[in-house]
Design a protein around this motif. Structure first.
Motif, PDB file in Angstrom:
ATOM      1  N   PHE A  77      43.619   6.670 -16.757  1.00 38.49           N
ATOM      2  CA  PHE A  77      42.710   7.680 -17.312  1.00 38.49           C
ATOM      3  C   PHE A  77      41.638   8.104 -16.308  1.00 38.49           C
ATOM      4  N   GLY A  78      41.714   7.610 -15.084  1.00 39.27           N
ATOM      5  CA  GLY A  78      40.636   7.839 -14.128  1.00 39.27           C
ATOM      6  C   GLY A  78      39.522   6.809 -14.234  1.00 39.27           C
ATOM      7  N   THR A  79      39.704   5.786 -15.080  1.00 40.78           N
ATOM      8  CA  THR A  79      38.669   4.774 -15.355  1.00 40.78           C
ATOM      9  C   THR A  79      37.290   5.415 -15.520  1.00 40.78           C
ATOM     10  N   PRO A  80      37.112   6.170 -16.596  1.00 34.01           N
ATOM     11  CA  PRO A  80      35.828   6.863 -16.814  1.00 34.01           C
ATOM     12  C   PRO A  80      34.696   5.897 -17.135  1.00 34.01           C
ATOM     13  N   ASP A  81      33.499   6.299 -16.812  1.00 33.66           N
ATOM     14  CA  ASP A  81      32.298   5.555 -17.173  1.00 33.66           C
ATOM     15  C   ASP A  81      31.876   6.028 -18.565  1.00 33.66           C
ATOM     16  N   LEU A  82      32.051   5.144 -19.557  1.00 29.32           N
ATOM     17  CA  LEU A  82      31.774   5.512 -20.945  1.00 29.32           C
ATOM     18  C   LEU A  82      30.416   5.019 -21.429  1.00 29.32           C
ATOM     19  N   SER A  83      29.573   4.584 -20.514  1.00 28.81           N
ATOM     20  CA  SER A  83      28.291   4.018 -20.922  1.00 28.81           C
ATOM     21  C   SER A  83      27.439   5.025 -21.692  1.00 28.81           C
ATOM     22  N   SER A  84      27.555   6.295 -21.377  1.00 28.36           N
ATOM     23  CA  SER A  84      26.717   7.304 -22.037  1.00 28.36           C
ATOM     24  C   SER A  84      27.178   7.609 -23.459  1.00 28.36           C
TER      25      SER A  84
END
Length: 327
Positions: free
Chosen positions: A209-216
């Motif tokens: 998935f592109g290893t997204p940053d989901l922290s937000s």
């Protein structure tokens, strides 16, 4: 058909039969039954000749790890892999070079020899400044169809210009063979190289998935995926037609056991780029070895709904186009 003959009709789904309690049966009914369809098991629902586009075989005893390896995995043989894939009904696999072996692709290549190019493909790791094209030609005959640039597993950080230069060097080496470049890097780095991808002249594959940053968006039941850094770049590249994304490894970037965030990402990717998504298990889920991939696979099928063409693309046809599978 004569009056005495009987025709068997298959509905395609197994049925479970229940007998109504006596109180619920009508006086007129001699046999009061109702049938409820069971959900078929995964091997019955995944298309024939499907591909797992990302998995690994490792054997630290037989194939020594790189001195720079950051972890030591348990051995996972090709026989183990085939037993696992059988639980999903998948017989074709793409072997991907893990970071623990560095530039030594021996374990992968030996497994690929055993599989044969009809059932297997490989993605290797190379030093583009120190590789013999004759060796690449030999690997091509075995079924290798890509090279991997792995930043995430080794904790490497490159500037946008450094990454562009790395990708161009790899592209120059593999272009004559029609291979793909596969990257494992943070999604928020993709905008730095977005303009470079069309210049590579090769297929481009984004891991997990592109290893997204989901922290937000953590903890939110709904969100706009385009608010995630890099997601817009990914979609633009997918729509341009040269880029593919692997639907795999959600546990590498999401901590939500219900996969609500993964569902939002997956739904959007299936909607905007149905011809550029490929399913993969990431077996044996290194550093997440106890993962059960079946719920994620069920989610993939669920979001495809009744669109049989989309199911076939996600599990089979897109992989065949990406990995140069001739049927």
């Amino acid at each position: 058909m004569s009056c005495g003959s009987r025709k068997t009709i298959s509905f395609g789904k197994p049925f479970r039969t229940y007998k109504l309690p006596a109180s619920a049966a009508s006086p007129e009914a001699h046999h009061a039954y109702f049938s409820v369809p069971e959900t078929p098991k995964l091997p019955q629902r995944i298309p024939y000749q499907s591909w797992d586009s990302h998995m690994h075989v490792v054997d630290p005893a037989r194939y020594p790890l790189s001195a720079k390896a950051l972890y030591t995995p348990h051995p996972h043989s090709l026989a183990d892999a085939e037993a696992f894939e059988a639980t999903l009904g998948i017989s074709n696999v793409v072997l991907v070079q893990p970071s623990i072996y560095g530039f030594d692709n021996s374990c992968l290549l030996d497994a690929l020899r055993e599989l044969g190019p009809h059932r297997g493909r490989g993605v290797v790791v190379i030093d583009p400044d120190n590789i013999d094209p004759r060796e690449l030609a030999q690997w091509h005959a075995l079924g290798v169809r890509g090279v991997r640039v792995n930043l995430k597993s080794v904790g490497s950080t490159l500037s946008g210009e450094e990454l562009k230069a790395t990708l161009l060097r790899h592209a120059d080496v593999i272009r004559p063979f029609g291979w793909a470049i596969q990257v494992y890097m943070p999604l928020n780095s993709l905008p730095d190289i977005e303009e470079c991808i069309p210049q590579l002249g090769v297929k481009f594959v984004v891991d997990h998935f592109g290893t997204p940053d989901l922290s937000s968006v953590a903890g939110r039941s709904t969100f706009n995926p385009y608010d995630i850094p890099g997601f817009g770049s990914l979609v633009r590249l997918l729509r341009a037609g040269q880029t593919y994304v692997k639907i795999s490894g959600p546990y590498r970037f999401s901590t939500d056991p219900e996969m609500k965030d993964v569902r939002i990402l997956l739904r959007e990717l299936l909607s905007v780029a149905r011809n550029r998504v490929v399913y993969a298990t990431d077996w044996p889920h290194t550093r997440f070895e106890d993962t059960d991939i079946r719920p994620f696979t069920e989610l993939c099928l669920q979001l495809c709904g009744d669109d049989k063409d989309l199911v076939d693309r996600l599990f089979r046809r897109n992989a065949e186009e990406l990995w140069d599978i001739q049927r």
